[in-house]
Design a protein around this motif. Structure first.
Motif, PDB file in Angstrom:
ATOM      1  N   ASN A  75     -62.060  28.810 -50.176  1.00  0.00           N
ATOM      2  CA  ASN A  75     -62.132  30.269 -50.084  1.00  0.00           C
ATOM      3  C   ASN A  75     -61.371  30.977 -51.194  1.00  0.00           C
ATOM      4  N   LEU A  76     -60.543  30.240 -51.957  1.00  0.00           N
ATOM      5  CA  LEU A  76     -59.817  30.866 -53.058  1.00  0.00           C
ATOM      6  C   LEU A  76     -60.762  31.258 -54.204  1.00  0.00           C
ATOM      7  N   ALA A  77     -62.001  30.772 -54.169  1.00  0.00           N
ATOM      8  CA  ALA A  77     -62.985  31.162 -55.181  1.00  0.00           C
ATOM      9  C   ALA A  77     -63.654  32.488 -54.844  1.00  0.00           C
ATOM     10  N   VAL A  78     -63.430  32.980 -53.605  1.00  0.00           N
ATOM     11  CA  VAL A  78     -64.062  34.235 -53.191  1.00  0.00           C
ATOM     12  C   VAL A  78     -63.046  35.150 -52.511  1.00  0.00           C
ATOM     13  N   ASP A  79     -61.793  35.090 -52.960  1.00  0.00           N
ATOM     14  CA  ASP A  79     -60.727  35.861 -52.306  1.00  0.00           C
ATOM     15  C   ASP A  79     -60.365  37.139 -53.047  1.00  0.00           C
ATOM     16  N   SER A  80     -61.136  37.505 -54.076  1.00  0.00           N
ATOM     17  CA  SER A  80     -60.907  38.739 -54.840  1.00  0.00           C
ATOM     18  C   SER A  80     -59.621  38.722 -55.644  1.00  0.00           C
ATOM     19  N   ASP A  81     -58.997  37.561 -55.788  1.00  0.00           N
ATOM     20  CA  ASP A  81     -57.783  37.429 -56.590  1.00  0.00           C
ATOM     21  C   ASP A  81     -58.121  36.547 -57.791  1.00  0.00           C
ATOM     22  N   PRO A  82     -58.189  37.105 -58.990  1.00  0.00           N
ATOM     23  CA  PRO A  82     -58.578  36.314 -60.157  1.00  0.00           C
ATOM     24  C   PRO A  82     -57.557  35.258 -60.547  1.00  0.00           C
ATOM     25  N   ASN A  83     -56.356  35.334 -59.984  1.00  0.00           N
ATOM     26  CA  ASN A  83     -55.305  34.391 -60.355  1.00  0.00           C
ATOM     27  C   ASN A  83     -55.287  33.135 -59.494  1.00  0.00           C
ATOM     28  N   THR A  84     -56.128  33.089 -58.448  1.00  0.00           N
ATOM     29  CA  THR A  84     -56.191  31.904 -57.597  1.00  0.00           C
ATOM     30  C   THR A  84     -57.498  31.175 -57.835  1.00  0.00           C
ATOM     31  N   CYS A  85     -57.474  29.865 -57.646  1.00  0.00           N
ATOM     32  CA  CYS A  85     -58.668  29.062 -57.890  1.00  0.00           C
ATOM     33  C   CYS A  85     -58.821  28.005 -56.801  1.00  0.00           C
ATOM     34  N   SER A  86     -60.063  27.620 -56.572  1.00  0.00           N
ATOM     35  CA  SER A  86     -60.385  26.523 -55.665  1.00  0.00           C
ATOM     36  C   SER A  86     -60.467  25.236 -56.483  1.00  0.00           C
ATOM     37  N   TYR A  87     -59.742  24.185 -56.015  1.00  0.00           N
ATOM     38  CA  TYR A  87     -59.737  22.891 -56.702  1.00  0.00           C
ATOM     39  C   TYR A  87     -60.260  21.805 -55.767  1.00  0.00           C
ATOM     40  N   THR A  88     -61.087  20.922 -56.291  1.00  0.00           N
ATOM     41  CA  THR A  88     -61.374  19.693 -55.550  1.00  0.00           C
ATOM     42  C   THR A  88     -60.354  18.634 -55.982  1.00  0.00           C
ATOM     43  N   LYS A  89     -60.505  17.437 -55.430  1.00  0.00           N
ATOM     44  CA  LYS A  89     -59.593  16.345 -55.726  1.00  0.00           C
ATOM     45  C   LYS A  89     -59.541  16.072 -57.232  1.00  0.00           C
ATOM     46  N   GLN A  90     -58.367  15.622 -57.699  1.00  0.00           N
ATOM     47  CA  GLN A  90     -58.212  15.312 -59.117  1.00  0.00           C
ATOM     48  C   GLN A  90     -59.250  14.291 -59.555  1.00  0.00           C
ATOM     49  N   ALA A  91     -59.681  14.413 -60.824  1.00  0.00           N
ATOM     50  CA  ALA A  91     -60.773  13.598 -61.339  1.00  0.00           C
ATOM     51  C   ALA A  91     -60.515  12.107 -61.189  1.00  0.00           C
ATOM     52  N   VAL A  92     -59.272  11.686 -61.385  1.00  0.00           N
ATOM     53  CA  VAL A  92     -58.975  10.252 -61.349  1.00  0.00           C
ATOM     54  C   VAL A  92     -59.202   9.659 -59.964  1.00  0.00           C
ATOM     55  N   PHE A  93     -59.123  10.513 -58.945  1.00  0.00           N
ATOM     56  CA  PHE A  93     -59.314  10.039 -57.568  1.00  0.00           C
ATOM     57  C   PHE A  93     -60.715  10.367 -57.021  1.00  0.00           C
ATOM     58  N   GLN A  94     -61.534  11.003 -57.833  1.00  0.00           N
ATOM     59  CA  GLN A  94     -62.823  11.487 -57.356  1.00  0.00           C
ATOM     60  C   GLN A  94     -63.934  10.492 -57.707  1.00  0.00           C
ATOM     61  N   TYR A  95     -64.553   9.900 -56.670  1.00  0.00           N
ATOM     62  CA  TYR A  95     -65.602   8.908 -56.908  1.00  0.00           C
ATOM     63  C   TYR A  95     -67.009   9.450 -56.634  1.00  0.00           C
ATOM     64  N   GLY A  96     -67.084  10.555 -55.963  1.00  0.00           N
ATOM     65  CA  GLY A  96     -68.394  11.166 -55.725  1.00  0.00           C
ATOM     66  C   GLY A  96     -68.608  12.344 -56.668  1.00  0.00           C
ATOM     67  N   HIS A  97     -69.635  13.116 -56.388  1.00  0.00           N
ATOM     68  CA  HIS A  97     -69.892  14.329 -57.161  1.00  0.00           C
ATOM     69  C   HIS A  97     -69.211  15.506 -56.458  1.00  0.00           C
TER      70      HIS A  97
END
Length: 461
Positions: free
Chosen positions: A98-120
């Motif tokens: 929800n940080l991608a749609v919270d109207s605050d440009p300074n917050t961001c939505s992150y998924t798991k770090q790339a090194v630990f990410q095995y799916g898409h």
């Protein structure tokens, strides 16, 4: 800003001249733009936009896209955003969707770090109603923008937005292509990407998915626009239109129906009004040309697909008459020998009659018969030598026959006492000086003392 797969400079077509510009603030304090200042600017802090709606310092809250013409629906449904990892771990480890749609440009939505990410990695948003998705804009942290080189946007109907594993049969909205433009960096350490669905897609959930393993999806702002209501188009969906699918959001904004209009074939350009058989273009403002067989022109382009009426050049609009001197279908035929003026461009008829030297006929194409000349071939040629007279003026080009005076029409015989070519010989050896004017033969014999030849020749004359 880059809109993948489509380069857009403005929300409406680039305009060199806009009627009514510059626009003034309206009576309730809104800045306006467009033809005759009919459209409202959607700029941050109610700032003035340019003549195409572009805002120098960004769009007003809830608006986005080139020209700030799209109404955002994503930020109204923050609680229904999800991504691949946001139901696991702690907030410090994974930044929620929800940080991608919270109207605050300074917050961001992150998924798991790339090194630990095995799916898409993916991010999605669910809506409590069906949406006709058309345009999506997302702001990516510049440090992670390279991960967006391959991504896919799809739409589906999800029954339980809490269930992250539910992703039923879906429909493609957009997919990156090898020739897409590069990701553009903007101020504030953000890269902005915009995509249009290949065609409007209906569903209640939209999903952005990276197409590589070992990547991380970082979205700081996501804006989503839905299509205009049915039979509406133009800026802010303010115009009525009846387009035949498929069409894109760009088409709708421009009020352009690339595949024609619904039902009637006589819609004006923009499919907002049915034209009569004699008019075309937006608002049926232009008159059709001269289509063959009285067939109506195309109401959107004005083209005569069956060709033009006789008397008109072979052009798409059939609006140019044949050049002077030509007539008929495609101006194929050359006018005959008309008197004073050119022939009728439709049927080739010489309204003023024929030139001298031509038979009376509608097209004045036939010369007088040999031996006749003048208006309507009224006159008979004189006594021309060897060949017939000029059919226009009756002149004997080769001169007169023997026995006729050398005048242009060769109608006058030699005077008494003369004979031969141009009457140059005399009858002096003939009795009473009377001889045949053609060959000089003496009619009453020779004078006394003259040679008894046909011309009564004598050495002294």
């Amino acid at each position: 800003m880059v809109y993948q797969g489509l380069l857009i400079s403005l929300c409406v077509a680039s305009i060199l001249y806009v009627p009514g510009w510059p626009c003034h603030v309206d009576k309730v304090g809104n800045h306006r733009f467009g033809n005759n200042c009919l459209l409202m600017c959607h700029c941050r802090n109610n700032e003035k936009c340019d003549q195409n709606g572009t805002c120098t310092n960004g769009c007003a809250q809830g608006m986005f896209g080139p020209g700030c013409q799209y109404v955002d629906i994503a930020h109204e449904n923050q609680s229904t955003a999800r991504h691949l990892d946001n139901l696991e771990g702690s907030e410090s480890e994974f930044k929620y969707a929800n940080l991608a749609v919270d109207s605050d440009p300074n917050t961001c939505s992150y998924t798991k770090q790339a090194v630990f990410q095995y799916g898409h990695p993916w991010w999605r948003q669910w809506f409590p109603y069906n949406v006709t998705f058309t345009s999506i804009e997302f702001h990516v942290h510049a440090d992670y923008a390279a991960n967006m080189s391959l991504f896919r946007v799809s739409v589906a109907n999800v029954s339980d937005y809490e269930n992250k594993d539910e992703w039923p049969r879906n429909t493609l909205c957009y997919e990156t292509q090898s020739d897409d433009p590069p990701i553009a960096s903007t101020s504030g350490n953000r890269s902005v990407l915009g995509v249009f669905c290949k065609q409007p897609v209906v569903g209640n959930t939209i999903r952005i998915e990276l197409q590589r393993n070992h990547t991380q999806l970082v979205l700081c702002d996501v804006y989503i626009s839905q299509d205009c209501p049915e039979n509406r188009c133009g800026y802010n969906c303010s115009k009525e239109c009846y387009c035949r699918p498929p069409y894109t959001l760009q088409d709708k904004i421009a009020a352009d129906c690339p595949h024609g209009c619904l039902n009637s074939s006589r819609w004006a350009k923009g499919c907002d009004k049915v034209c009569d058989d004699t008019h075309w273009d937006e608002g049926c403002s232009k008159k059709c040309g001269h289509c063959a067989g009285g067939v109506p022109c195309n109401s959107s382009t004005g083209h005569c697909y069956g060709g033009c009426e006789p008397g008109y050049m072979n052009s798409p609009l059939c609006d140019k008459q044949c050049d002077d001197g030509f007539w008929g279908s495609k101006c194929t035929y050359k006018c005959g020998s008309c008197h004073k003026e050119h022939c009728n461009k439709t049927d080739g008829v010489c309204k003023s009659g024929c030139k001298d030297g031509f038979k009376v006929s509608t097209h004045c194409a036939d010369e007088c018969d040999d031996g006749f000349w003048g208006p309507s071939c009224t006159y008979k040629c004189g006594n021309c030598h060897e060949e017939h007279c000029n059919k226009t003026n009756g002149v004997c080009k080769s001169g007169c026959k023997d026995g006729f005076k050398d005048k242009k029409h060769c109608t006058d015989e030699c005077d008494a006492g003369f004979w031969g070519p141009n009457c140059t010989k005399n009858c002096n050896g003939c009795h009473n000086q009377q001889c045949n004017k053609t060959n000089g033969v003496c009619k009453s014999g020779c004078k006394d003392g003259c040679n008894e030849s046909t011309q009564c020749s004598h050495d002294y004359w």
